[in-house]
Design a protein around this motif. Structure first.
Motif, short mmCIF file in Angstrom:
data_model
loop_
_atom_site.label_atom_id
_atom_site.label_comp_id
_atom_site.label_asym_id
_atom_site.label_seq_id
_atom_site.Cartn_x
_atom_site.Cartn_y
_atom_site.Cartn_z
N GLU A 28 44.27 36.55 45.68
CA GLU A 28 44.83 37.83 45.82
C GLU A 28 43.84 38.89 45.47
OE1 GLU A 28 47.72 40.77 46.74
OE2 GLU A 28 47.77 38.52 47.40
N ILE A 29 43.11 38.73 44.43
CA ILE A 29 42.09 39.54 43.80
C ILE A 29 40.90 39.69 44.73
CG2 ILE A 29 40.33 39.93 41.99
CD1 ILE A 29 42.59 38.76 40.17
N VAL A 30 40.61 38.76 45.32
CA VAL A 30 39.22 38.69 46.13
C VAL A 30 39.66 39.31 47.38
CG1 VAL A 30 37.70 37.12 47.65
CG2 VAL A 30 38.10 36.50 45.24
N PHE A 31 40.71 39.12 48.15
CA PHE A 31 41.27 39.80 49.40
C PHE A 31 41.32 41.24 49.07
CE2 PHE A 31 42.68 35.33 50.91
CZ PHE A 31 41.73 35.32 51.76
N GLU A 32 42.00 41.56 47.95
CA GLU A 32 42.14 42.95 47.67
C GLU A 32 40.92 43.70 47.31
OE1 GLU A 32 44.56 45.17 47.89
OE2 GLU A 32 46.00 43.61 48.36
N ALA A 33 39.86 43.12 46.72
CA ALA A 33 38.49 43.62 46.81
C ALA A 33 37.89 43.94 47.97
CB ALA A 33 37.74 42.77 45.75
N ARG A 34 38.04 42.92 48.90
CA ARG A 34 37.59 42.96 50.29
C ARG A 34 38.22 43.94 51.10
NH1 ARG A 34 38.10 39.50 55.34
NH2 ARG A 34 36.22 40.04 56.49
N ASN A 35 39.49 44.20 50.91
CA ASN A 35 40.13 45.44 51.54
C ASN A 35 39.77 46.77 50.98
OD1 ASN A 35 41.65 43.53 53.07
ND2 ASN A 35 43.47 43.34 51.67
N ALA A 36 39.37 46.64 49.75
CA ALA A 36 38.95 48.06 49.06
C ALA A 36 37.44 48.22 49.54
CB ALA A 36 39.02 47.87 47.66
N GLY A 37 36.90 47.51 50.37
CA GLY A 37 35.36 47.61 50.94
C GLY A 37 34.55 47.39 49.87
N LEU A 38 34.62 46.59 48.97
CA LEU A 38 33.64 46.21 47.76
C LEU A 38 32.50 45.53 48.33
CD1 LEU A 38 36.08 45.95 44.55
CD2 LEU A 38 34.90 47.94 45.34
N ALA A 39 31.21 45.57 47.60
CA ALA A 39 30.10 44.98 48.07
C ALA A 39 30.25 43.43 48.07
CB ALA A 39 28.91 45.14 47.22
N GLY A 40 30.84 42.90 47.28
CA GLY A 40 31.04 41.31 47.26
C GLY A 40 31.81 40.80 45.86
N ALA A 41 32.40 39.66 46.11
CA ALA A 41 33.08 38.95 44.91
C ALA A 41 32.97 37.74 45.29
CB ALA A 41 34.64 39.14 45.25
N THR A 42 32.66 36.57 44.08
CA THR A 42 32.49 35.64 44.02
C THR A 42 33.58 35.06 42.68
OG1 THR A 42 30.13 35.74 44.54
CG2 THR A 42 30.65 33.54 43.38
N VAL A 43 34.10 33.77 43.39
CA VAL A 43 35.04 32.85 42.31
C VAL A 43 34.35 31.66 42.00
CG1 VAL A 43 37.24 31.78 42.13
CG2 VAL A 43 37.11 33.92 43.54
N TYR A 44 34.29 31.58 40.70
CA TYR A 44 33.59 30.28 39.89
C TYR A 44 34.94 29.37 39.32
CZ TYR A 44 29.34 33.04 40.33
OH TYR A 44 28.36 33.98 40.85
N LYS A 45 34.63 28.33 39.09
CA LYS A 45 35.62 27.24 38.54
C LYS A 45 34.87 26.62 37.33
CE LYS A 45 38.95 23.50 39.97
NZ LYS A 45 39.31 22.95 41.06
#
Length: 122
Positions: A28-45
């Motif tokens: 949800e956070i990553v998709f919202e960041a993409r919808n907001a037009g942010l430059a990039g997001a990465t998820v680490y486990k």
């Protein structure tokens, strides 16, 4: 995002099993960041953590929880991140899960699509 802009990085620490409206919270956070037009997001486990509750989160057998730690990093200019933080706080409040959000200013020295990407996908 231009490398000359004042940039920053948001780091969001949550649990792998955290959900919001039946959806995994980190998605949800990553998709919202993409919808907001942010430059990039990465998820680490992560493989092991503890936080405010001091509960250990790990995959080991007999552990109290197998809810592995997740870190989301989002990078963009400071103004865009400030606007996104408002949305992020609403998402985190709505999820009713714990977490930690940090922000740091940073210098971006390179940010561009690769030539191969431009040829293959455009």
């Amino acid at each position: 995002m231009k490398t000359s802009e004042k940039t920053g990085i948001l780091k969001i620490y949550i649990g792998e099993s955290d959900k919001i409206n039946g959806r995994v919270l980190f998605e949800e956070i990553v998709f919202e960041a993409r919808n907001a037009g942010l430059a990039g997001a990465t998820v680490y486990k992560g493989i092991m953590s503890f936080g405010a509750s001091h509960s250990i989160h790990t995959m080991k057998i007999f552990a109290l929880s197998s809810d592995l730690p997740i870190t989301i990093e989002i990078i963009d200019n400071i103004d865009k991140l400030d606007q996104f933080i408002e949305k992020l706080n609403k998402i985190m409040d709505q999820s009713q899960r714990g977490g930690l959000v940090t922000f740091q200013e940073l210098d971006v020295v390179r940010y561009e699509k690769g030539l191969k990407y431009r040829e293959e996908y455009h």
